[in-house]
Motif scaffolding. Structure first.
Motif, PDB file in Angstrom:
ATOM      1  N   ILE A 101      -1.393   3.002  -8.386  1.00  0.00           N
ATOM      2  CA  ILE A 101      -0.038   3.235  -7.884  1.00  0.00           C
ATOM      3  C   ILE A 101       0.685   1.900  -7.712  1.00  0.00           C
ATOM      4  O   ILE A 101       0.088   0.838  -7.893  1.00  0.00           O
ATOM      5  N   LYS A 102       1.936   1.948  -7.362  1.00  0.00           N
ATOM      6  CA  LYS A 102       2.729   0.730  -7.216  1.00  0.00           C
ATOM      7  C   LYS A 102       2.628   0.192  -5.791  1.00  0.00           C
ATOM      8  O   LYS A 102       2.441   0.952  -4.827  1.00  0.00           O
ATOM      9  N   SER A 103       2.783  -1.120  -5.668  1.00  0.00           N
ATOM     10  CA  SER A 103       2.708  -1.757  -4.345  1.00  0.00           C
ATOM     11  C   SER A 103       3.846  -1.297  -3.440  1.00  0.00           C
ATOM     12  O   SER A 103       3.769  -1.444  -2.216  1.00  0.00           O
ATOM     13  N   SER A 104       4.889  -0.727  -4.027  1.00  0.00           N
ATOM     14  CA  SER A 104       6.031  -0.239  -3.248  1.00  0.00           C
ATOM     15  C   SER A 104       5.798   1.168  -2.701  1.00  0.00           C
ATOM     16  O   SER A 104       6.615   1.672  -1.924  1.00  0.00           O
ATOM     17  N   ASP A 105       4.720   1.818  -3.098  1.00  0.00           N
ATOM     18  CA  ASP A 105       4.414   3.161  -2.609  1.00  0.00           C
ATOM     19  C   ASP A 105       3.777   3.079  -1.226  1.00  0.00           C
ATOM     20  O   ASP A 105       2.919   2.228  -0.978  1.00  0.00           O
ATOM     21  N   MET A 106       4.167   3.976  -0.338  1.00  0.00           N
ATOM     22  CA  MET A 106       3.620   3.977   1.011  1.00  0.00           C
ATOM     23  C   MET A 106       2.340   4.804   1.065  1.00  0.00           C
ATOM     24  O   MET A 106       2.291   5.928   0.567  1.00  0.00           O
ATOM     25  N   VAL A 107       1.308   4.227   1.683  1.00  0.00           N
ATOM     26  CA  VAL A 107       0.012   4.890   1.816  1.00  0.00           C
ATOM     27  C   VAL A 107      -0.239   5.217   3.280  1.00  0.00           C
ATOM     28  O   VAL A 107      -0.038   4.367   4.159  1.00  0.00           O
ATOM     29  N   PHE A 108      -0.685   6.447   3.532  1.00  0.00           N
ATOM     30  CA  PHE A 108      -1.055   6.869   4.875  1.00  0.00           C
ATOM     31  C   PHE A 108      -2.574   7.115   4.886  1.00  0.00           C
ATOM     32  O   PHE A 108      -3.052   8.121   4.377  1.00  0.00           O
ATOM     33  N   PRO A 109      -3.339   6.182   5.452  1.00  0.00           N
ATOM     34  CA  PRO A 109      -4.801   6.283   5.415  1.00  0.00           C
ATOM     35  C   PRO A 109      -5.375   7.092   6.571  1.00  0.00           C
ATOM     36  O   PRO A 109      -4.660   7.442   7.528  1.00  0.00           O
ATOM     37  N   THR A 110      -6.667   7.371   6.479  1.00  0.00           N
ATOM     38  CA  THR A 110      -7.407   7.903   7.620  1.00  0.00           C
ATOM     39  C   THR A 110      -7.936   6.685   8.383  1.00  0.00           C
ATOM     40  O   THR A 110      -7.178   5.837   8.789  1.00  0.00           O
ATOM     41  N   TYR A 111      -9.237   6.589   8.548  1.00  0.00           N
ATOM     42  CA  TYR A 111      -9.834   5.440   9.229  1.00  0.00           C
ATOM     43  C   TYR A 111     -10.976   4.847   8.396  1.00  0.00           C
ATOM     44  O   TYR A 111     -11.798   4.089   8.902  1.00  0.00           O
ATOM     45  N   ARG A 112     -11.017   5.216   7.095  1.00  0.00           N
ATOM     46  CA  ARG A 112     -12.126   4.772   6.256  1.00  0.00           C
ATOM     47  C   ARG A 112     -11.636   4.128   4.947  1.00  0.00           C
ATOM     48  O   ARG A 112     -12.435   3.820   4.068  1.00  0.00           O
ATOM     49  N   GLU A 113     -10.342   3.919   4.808  1.00  0.00           N
ATOM     50  CA  GLU A 113      -9.800   3.393   3.547  1.00  0.00           C
ATOM     51  C   GLU A 113      -9.815   1.867   3.526  1.00  0.00           C
ATOM     52  O   GLU A 113      -8.812   1.211   3.276  1.00  0.00           O
ATOM     53  N   HIS A 114     -10.976   1.283   3.767  1.00  0.00           N
ATOM     54  CA  HIS A 114     -11.077  -0.169   3.872  1.00  0.00           C
ATOM     55  C   HIS A 114     -10.781  -0.863   2.545  1.00  0.00           C
ATOM     56  O   HIS A 114     -10.111  -1.899   2.515  1.00  0.00           O
ATOM     57  N   ALA A 115     -11.291  -0.311   1.448  1.00  0.00           N
ATOM     58  CA  ALA A 115     -11.051  -0.929   0.144  1.00  0.00           C
ATOM     59  C   ALA A 115      -9.569  -0.899  -0.206  1.00  0.00           C
ATOM     60  O   ALA A 115      -9.029  -1.856  -0.779  1.00  0.00           O
ATOM     61  N   MET A 116      -8.904   0.174   0.146  1.00  0.00           N
ATOM     62  CA  MET A 116      -7.470   0.288  -0.126  1.00  0.00           C
ATOM     63  C   MET A 116      -6.696  -0.709   0.727  1.00  0.00           C
ATOM     64  O   MET A 116      -5.729  -1.334   0.263  1.00  0.00           O
ATOM     65  N   ALA A 117      -7.117  -0.869   1.962  1.00  0.00           N
ATOM     66  CA  ALA A 117      -6.457  -1.835   2.847  1.00  0.00           C
ATOM     67  C   ALA A 117      -6.614  -3.255   2.311  1.00  0.00           C
ATOM     68  O   ALA A 117      -5.661  -4.033   2.272  1.00  0.00           O
ATOM     69  N   LEU A 118      -7.821  -3.600   1.895  1.00  0.00           N
ATOM     70  CA  LEU A 118      -8.067  -4.933   1.346  1.00  0.00           C
ATOM     71  C   LEU A 118      -7.226  -5.158   0.095  1.00  0.00           C
ATOM     72  O   LEU A 118      -6.676  -6.247  -0.108  1.00  0.00           O
ATOM     73  N   TYR A 119      -7.112  -4.139  -0.743  1.00  0.00           N
ATOM     74  CA  TYR A 119      -6.334  -4.257  -1.977  1.00  0.00           C
ATOM     75  C   TYR A 119      -4.864  -4.523  -1.667  1.00  0.00           C
ATOM     76  O   TYR A 119      -4.181  -5.222  -2.424  1.00  0.00           O
ATOM     77  N   ARG A 120      -4.384  -3.978  -0.555  1.00  0.00           N
ATOM     78  CA  ARG A 120      -2.996  -4.179  -0.164  1.00  0.00           C
ATOM     79  C   ARG A 120      -2.769  -5.494   0.589  1.00  0.00           C
ATOM     80  O   ARG A 120      -1.702  -5.736   1.127  1.00  0.00           O
ATOM     81  N   GLY A 121      -3.782  -6.333   0.674  1.00  0.00           N
ATOM     82  CA  GLY A 121      -3.602  -7.650   1.270  1.00  0.00           C
ATOM     83  C   GLY A 121      -3.884  -7.727   2.753  1.00  0.00           C
ATOM     84  O   GLY A 121      -3.607  -8.749   3.395  1.00  0.00           O
TER      85      GLY A 121
END
Length: 397
Positions: A101-121
């Motif tokens: 997805i694009k960096s401009s897309d908003m992501v709403f995580p649970t409490y386990r999306e650590h890899a996604m968080a790291l990818y977003r900086g």
């Protein structure tokens, strides 16, 4: 006693098994567990343009999350974190999806999306402030287009639907904020267990009814704490999308290439105005639900060994090596980089200081809130009671 309703009939003897057999839906898979690439007419084109550098970057973030996981688990066992929710085994599902997805897309995580968080900086230190209980969260959602972690199951799906409705409203009125992209979509992350929550279904009703630009990303890791997915759903979770008129795709969540391809296609369709979509990413939680959990109480070692053989990182590494996209020096450098990262993370986490408890109340809302003020006053009175008891005890002696 057997009760019949109008228009219903019962056939077969009492006690006969009439369990509905689940409809089998084969997940999209491009990379086999042995690390062999297969062709898929629909999805192969979506990974054809990935460069060797981009492929190595996918591996890098998967490896980063796993090293973070190991270090955070150790810190919790030493009493330095209040809790930790491992994502061990789910790296490919998360990295493949967030990269598509694009960096401009908003992501709403649970409490386990650590890899996604790291990818977003988001840094490991920022990520761990919640688990060390020193902040509500360690990052500003607007800076990363990544919302704060949500501990209340499925609540983030309502937040995601609300954000997506706001996007539609801005487009309709021609008032898109200058800091937002015109083709923005929303990703709502959710676990298999939380799909049974009412919030999830209410969100999907709104998403379908208003054709929201919303992608539901279900990580089916097979266990809702100690309850297996088969107990809460008679069929694949992807089939639930049909009830709302939403297209759903089931993907092998241990295959980072398939995860990337499916998310690429569906996010593109959403941007094209084809309504909300749903992904069921079939993966496995190789670790515990949280560090407060003991999975040996409810699942077998044979099951864990089966899924260990489907390790997403080992699978991708095998393919990268065989295709010449990465050599041993690359993997050695990655391991060394994240060994240093773990050391830095330990130092920064141990240096985190707790904030004054009053700030916990003051930073819930941007403006004063009567209920919060009432609760803060109650806490002050409660704490003052301990001081009075100590004074009385000292006087009695």
């Amino acid at each position: 006693m057997v009760v019949l309703t109008c228009g219903a009939s019962i056939s077969g003897a009492i006690g006969e098994d009439h369990t509905v057999q689940p409809e089998e839906v084969q997940p999209v898979q491009l990379l086999t567990p042995e690390g062999k690439l297969t062709e898929n007419e629909v999805y192969s084109p979506f990974i054809a343009g990935l460069s060797a550098e981009q492929l190595r970057e996918l591996y890098r973030y998967m490896a980063m999350e796993r090293r973070l996981d190991a270090e955070a688990t150790s810190l919790q066992r030493q009493g330095q974190l209040a809790l930790w929710a491992p994502a061990l085994g789910q790296e490919a599902a998360q990295v493949g999806t967030i990269a598509a997805i694009k960096s401009s897309d908003m992501v709403f995580p649970t409490y386990r999306e650590h890899a996604m968080a790291l990818y977003r900086g988001i840094s490991p230190e920022q990520l761990l402030t919640l688990f060390r209980a020193t902040r509500h969260t360690g990052w500003d959602p607007s800076e990363h287009n990544f919302h704060v972690y949500t501990l209340v199951l499925a609540a983030q799906t309502l937040h995601a639907a609300g954000w997506a409705m706001g996007i539609n409203q801005d487009r309709r009125t021609g008032s898109i904020p200058r800091d937002r992209a015109e083709d923005e979509i929303v990703v709502a992350c959710i676990g298999d267990g939380a799909t049974s929550q009412g919030d999830m279904h209410e969100s999907m009703v709104f998403a379908a009814s208003y054709e929201l630009p919303l992608l539901y990303f279900i990580q089916n890791n097979h266990w809702a704490i100690s309850v297996p997915t088969r107990t809460q759903s008679r069929g694949p979770l992807v089939n639930r999308a049909k009830g709302y008129g939403i297209e759903g795709v089931r993907v092998d969540g241990n295959d980072v290439l398939a995860s990337y391809a499916v998310a690429s296609r569906l996010s593109g369709d959403i941007r094209a105005g084809r309504g909300p979509k749903l992904i069921e990413s079939v993966t496995y939680r190789m670790g515990a639900h949280t560090t407060a959990d003991d999975p040996t109480k409810y699942r077998s070692s044979a099951e864990e060994q089966l899924w260990e053989g489907r390790d997403p990182i080992r699978r991708f590494r095998t393919w990268l090596s065989s295709e010449g996209h990465a050599d041993e020096s690359f993997f050695t450098d990655v391991d060394a980089e994240f060994k240093d990262l773990a050391a830095d993370m330990r130092k920064s986490v141990l240096a985190l200081e707790s904030i004054d408890l009053e700030r916990v109340f003051d930073t819930v809302y941007s403006e004063p809130h009567r209920q919060v003020e009432t609760e803060k006053a109650w806490l002050k009175d409660y704490e003052a009671g301990f001081a009075e008891e100590q004074t009385e005890a000292g006087t009695a002696r």
